[in-house]
Motif scaffolding. Structure first.
Motif, PDB file in Angstrom:
ATOM      1  N   THR A 142       0.956  -1.241   0.116  1.00 19.91           N
ATOM      2  CA  THR A 142       0.079  -0.032   0.162  1.00 19.91           C
ATOM      3  C   THR A 142       0.894   1.186   0.172  1.00 19.91           C
ATOM      4  O   THR A 142       0.508   2.106  -0.803  1.00 19.91           O
ATOM      5  N   SER A 143       2.046   1.368   0.952  1.00 19.37           N
ATOM      6  CA  SER A 143       2.901   2.290   0.955  1.00 19.37           C
ATOM      7  C   SER A 143       3.518   2.601  -0.276  1.00 19.37           C
ATOM      8  O   SER A 143       3.588   3.871  -0.777  1.00 19.37           O
ATOM      9  N   MET A 144       3.980   1.581  -1.047  1.00 16.04           N
ATOM     10  CA  MET A 144       4.762   1.818  -2.252  1.00 16.04           C
ATOM     11  C   MET A 144       3.994   2.200  -3.408  1.00 16.04           C
ATOM     12  O   MET A 144       4.362   3.034  -4.087  1.00 16.04           O
ATOM     13  N   ILE A 145       2.597   1.620  -3.432  1.00 18.97           N
ATOM     14  CA  ILE A 145       1.657   2.141  -4.364  1.00 18.97           C
ATOM     15  C   ILE A 145       1.653   4.025  -4.082  1.00 18.97           C
ATOM     16  O   ILE A 145       1.566   4.579  -5.202  1.00 18.97           O
ATOM     17  N   LEU A 146       1.216   4.105  -2.973  1.00 20.37           N
ATOM     18  CA  LEU A 146       1.103   5.669  -2.829  1.00 20.37           C
ATOM     19  C   LEU A 146       2.450   6.554  -3.231  1.00 20.37           C
ATOM     20  O   LEU A 146       2.257   7.571  -3.738  1.00 20.37           O
ATOM     21  N   MET A 147       3.537   5.931  -2.874  1.00 20.96           N
ATOM     22  CA  MET A 147       4.785   6.472  -3.331  1.00 20.96           C
ATOM     23  C   MET A 147       4.941   6.511  -4.594  1.00 20.96           C
ATOM     24  O   MET A 147       5.244   7.684  -5.170  1.00 20.96           O
ATOM     25  N   MET A 148       4.727   5.625  -5.461  1.00 22.72           N
ATOM     26  CA  MET A 148       4.898   5.621  -7.039  1.00 22.72           C
ATOM     27  C   MET A 148       3.866   6.626  -7.575  1.00 22.72           C
ATOM     28  O   MET A 148       4.221   7.410  -8.402  1.00 22.72           O
ATOM     29  N   VAL A 149       2.640   6.515  -7.015  1.00 26.04           N
ATOM     30  CA  VAL A 149       1.416   7.486  -7.695  1.00 26.04           C
ATOM     31  C   VAL A 149       1.935   8.849  -7.560  1.00 26.04           C
ATOM     32  O   VAL A 149       2.002   9.859  -8.202  1.00 26.04           O
ATOM     33  N   GLY A 150       2.345   9.293  -6.124  1.00 29.07           N
ATOM     34  CA  GLY A 150       2.852  10.577  -5.763  1.00 29.07           C
ATOM     35  C   GLY A 150       4.305  10.837  -6.551  1.00 29.07           C
ATOM     36  O   GLY A 150       4.017  12.249  -6.936  1.00 29.07           O
ATOM     37  N   GLY A 151       5.083  10.064  -6.646  1.00 27.68           N
ATOM     38  CA  GLY A 151       6.255  10.540  -7.476  1.00 27.68           C
ATOM     39  C   GLY A 151       5.970  10.801  -8.945  1.00 27.68           C
ATOM     40  O   GLY A 151       6.522  11.555  -9.208  1.00 27.68           O
ATOM     41  N   LEU A 152       5.028  10.103  -9.441  1.00 32.76           N
ATOM     42  CA  LEU A 152       4.703  10.346 -10.834  1.00 32.76           C
ATOM     43  C   LEU A 152       4.091  11.837 -10.896  1.00 32.76           C
ATOM     44  O   LEU A 152       4.065  12.308 -12.192  1.00 32.76           O
ATOM     45  N   THR A 153       3.560  12.040 -10.058  1.00 33.26           N
ATOM     46  CA  THR A 153       2.606  13.450 -10.253  1.00 33.26           C
ATOM     47  C   THR A 153       3.103  14.526  -9.428  1.00 33.26           C
ATOM     48  O   THR A 153       2.434  15.335  -8.970  1.00 33.26           O
ATOM     49  N   THR A 154       4.372  14.479  -8.961  1.00 31.05           N
ATOM     50  CA  THR A 154       5.116  15.621  -8.077  1.00 31.05           C
ATOM     51  C   THR A 154       5.220  16.960  -9.037  1.00 31.05           C
ATOM     52  O   THR A 154       5.723  16.786 -10.102  1.00 31.05           O
ATOM     53  N   PHE A 155       4.491  17.686  -8.533  1.00 35.63           N
ATOM     54  CA  PHE A 155       4.682  19.325  -9.100  1.00 35.63           C
ATOM     55  C   PHE A 155       5.129  20.458  -8.489  1.00 35.63           C
ATOM     56  O   PHE A 155       5.825  21.031  -8.779  1.00 35.63           O
ATOM     57  N   ASP A 156       4.364  20.514  -7.083  1.00 39.18           N
ATOM     58  CA  ASP A 156       4.701  21.830  -6.364  1.00 39.18           C
ATOM     59  C   ASP A 156       6.010  21.913  -6.032  1.00 39.18           C
ATOM     60  O   ASP A 156       6.438  22.993  -6.249  1.00 39.18           O
ATOM     61  N   THR A 157       6.621  20.640  -5.573  1.00 41.05           N
ATOM     62  CA  THR A 157       8.179  20.898  -5.034  1.00 41.05           C
ATOM     63  C   THR A 157       9.155  21.410  -6.433  1.00 41.05           C
ATOM     64  O   THR A 157       9.679  22.164  -6.290  1.00 41.05           O
ATOM     65  N   VAL A 158       8.720  20.982  -7.479  1.00 38.21           N
ATOM     66  CA  VAL A 158       9.428  21.147  -8.847  1.00 38.21           C
ATOM     67  C   VAL A 158       9.255  22.737  -9.090  1.00 38.21           C
ATOM     68  O   VAL A 158      10.267  23.311  -9.355  1.00 38.21           O
ATOM     69  N   LEU A 159       7.826  23.265  -8.875  1.00 38.25           N
ATOM     70  CA  LEU A 159       7.476  24.280  -9.490  1.00 38.25           C
ATOM     71  C   LEU A 159       8.296  25.577  -8.517  1.00 38.25           C
ATOM     72  O   LEU A 159       8.836  26.357  -8.986  1.00 38.25           O
ATOM     73  N   ILE A 160       8.383  25.298  -7.088  1.00 39.66           N
ATOM     74  CA  ILE A 160       8.961  26.039  -6.256  1.00 39.66           C
ATOM     75  C   ILE A 160      10.414  26.102  -5.967  1.00 39.66           C
ATOM     76  O   ILE A 160      11.149  27.019  -6.146  1.00 39.66           O
ATOM     77  N   LEU A 161      11.011  24.834  -6.021  1.00 38.73           N
ATOM     78  CA  LEU A 161      12.312  24.662  -5.792  1.00 38.73           C
ATOM     79  C   LEU A 161      13.351  24.980  -6.967  1.00 38.73           C
ATOM     80  O   LEU A 161      14.237  25.627  -6.998  1.00 38.73           O
ATOM     81  N   THR A 162      12.765  24.193  -8.192  1.00 35.06           N
ATOM     82  CA  THR A 162      13.882  24.204  -9.260  1.00 35.06           C
ATOM     83  C   THR A 162      13.158  24.908 -10.738  1.00 35.06           C
ATOM     84  O   THR A 162      13.898  25.171 -11.406  1.00 35.06           O
TER      85      THR A 162
END
Length: 315
Positions: free
Chosen positions: A233-253
């Protein structure tokens, strides 16, 4: 003269009790579809309908004004021939894999520790869960200031960070994204493992102690196997969250340096709100949905998660 058979009162009562218990076991605790109707309507309006609209838009040409024009497979052909898109997809997969590899062992160890009877465990766990209470935007702004190459920590510790500009090269920028995501979301997965570890029967550990198994052996032969459902369950949440990462990319880099940290979600944002190519952005969004769904299904299939049954089945 025939005598009518008198029914056995005890057997009748037993049959009635069995019938009631059977009805209770199969009826109570299994609400009908009406109970799920509000959630189903909400999910349909805010998930299924927008997804269908994205599917339609992915075959059109639209800049946000006027009416969309049908473009056939033009968006998809341009997407497959776009080197930035291919690079962004690989970067999304890289961020996802790194997130799973880094967060999973840390979360398991912290979750198992937090489930134990250690002194001051509750206070330390509460402090550690603070990042989970903060918004992604606030966390990203915080670490952007802390890691600023001009006045942040890297500028004061150049013996460790070199020139101090972690955002000036791809390896440093990707490392920052993975670190910030780990710092914020590890508490969530720790909470999952903490609950799962507390559900492990203590009799297993008692039997292992009688057999002479130490703490490390108990962890690998009892705790980890019992955490199997939680790990999947945890790994599925990590993978879906990792594929849709947006906020950190927008603000950090902001996708930099160049396009070295432009993942698929950020590239979709650029297509839609900077290039005003909503058709192409919809194609990227649909591709992300397909990739995330495919990865989740493959993982569920490989781990046998679809064959697992709860011990509370039917309650």
């Amino acid at each position: 003269m025939t005598t009518a058979a008198v029914p056995n009162v005890d057997s009748t009562e037993k049959s009635a009790r069995r019938g009631r218990s059977h009805r209770t076991a199969t009826g109570v605790g299994r609400p009908g579809f009406a109970w799920a109707a509000p959630a189903a309507v909400f999910f349909g309006l805010f998930a299924i309908v927008p997804l269908l609209l994205v599917v339609v838009l992915s075959f059109t040409r639209w800049n946000g004004l006027g009416s969309p024009e049908f473009a056939g497979l033009d968006n998809w052909s341009r997407l497959l021939d776009d080197p930035v898109m291919v690079k962004s997809l690989w970067l999304s997969l890289l961020l996802t894999v790194l997130g799973v590899v880094v967060q999973t062992p840390i979360s398991i160890l912290l979750g198992v520790w937090a489930a134990g009877p250690q002194r001051n465990r509750a206070v330390l766990s509460a402090v550690y869960f603070v990042p989970l209470l903060l918004s992604i935007t606030a966390v990203s702004v915080l670490w952007r200031a802390v890691l600023d190459p001009n006045f942040g920590v890297p500028a004061q510790a150049k013996w460790l960070f070199g020139d101090g500009n972690l955002f000036g090269m791809q390896a440093g920028a990707v490392g920052v994204l993975v670190f910030v995501s780990t710092w914020q979301f590890t508490p969530l997965h720790t909470l999952i493992y903490q609950g799962a570890a507390r559900a492990v029967p203590q009799v297993l550990y008692q039997a292992a102690q009688i057999d002479g198994a130490g703490t490390v052996r108990q962890f690998f032969h009892i705790t980890l196997p019992q955490l199997r459902n939680a790990i999947v369950t945890s790994m599925i949440l990590m993978m879906v969250g990792g594929l849709t990462t947006f906020d950190t990319v927008l603000i950090l880099t902001q996708g930099g340096p160049g396009t070295d940290t432009t993942n698929s979600a950020y590239y979709m944002y650029q297509k839609a709100f900077k290039s005003f190519d909503f058709g192409g952005a919809s194609a990227i969004a649909l591709l992300l949905v397909l990739v995330a769904t495919l990865i989740s299904l493959v993982m569920v299939r490989l781990t046998g998660y679809d064959k697992m049954r709860s011990t509370m089945e039917g309650v």
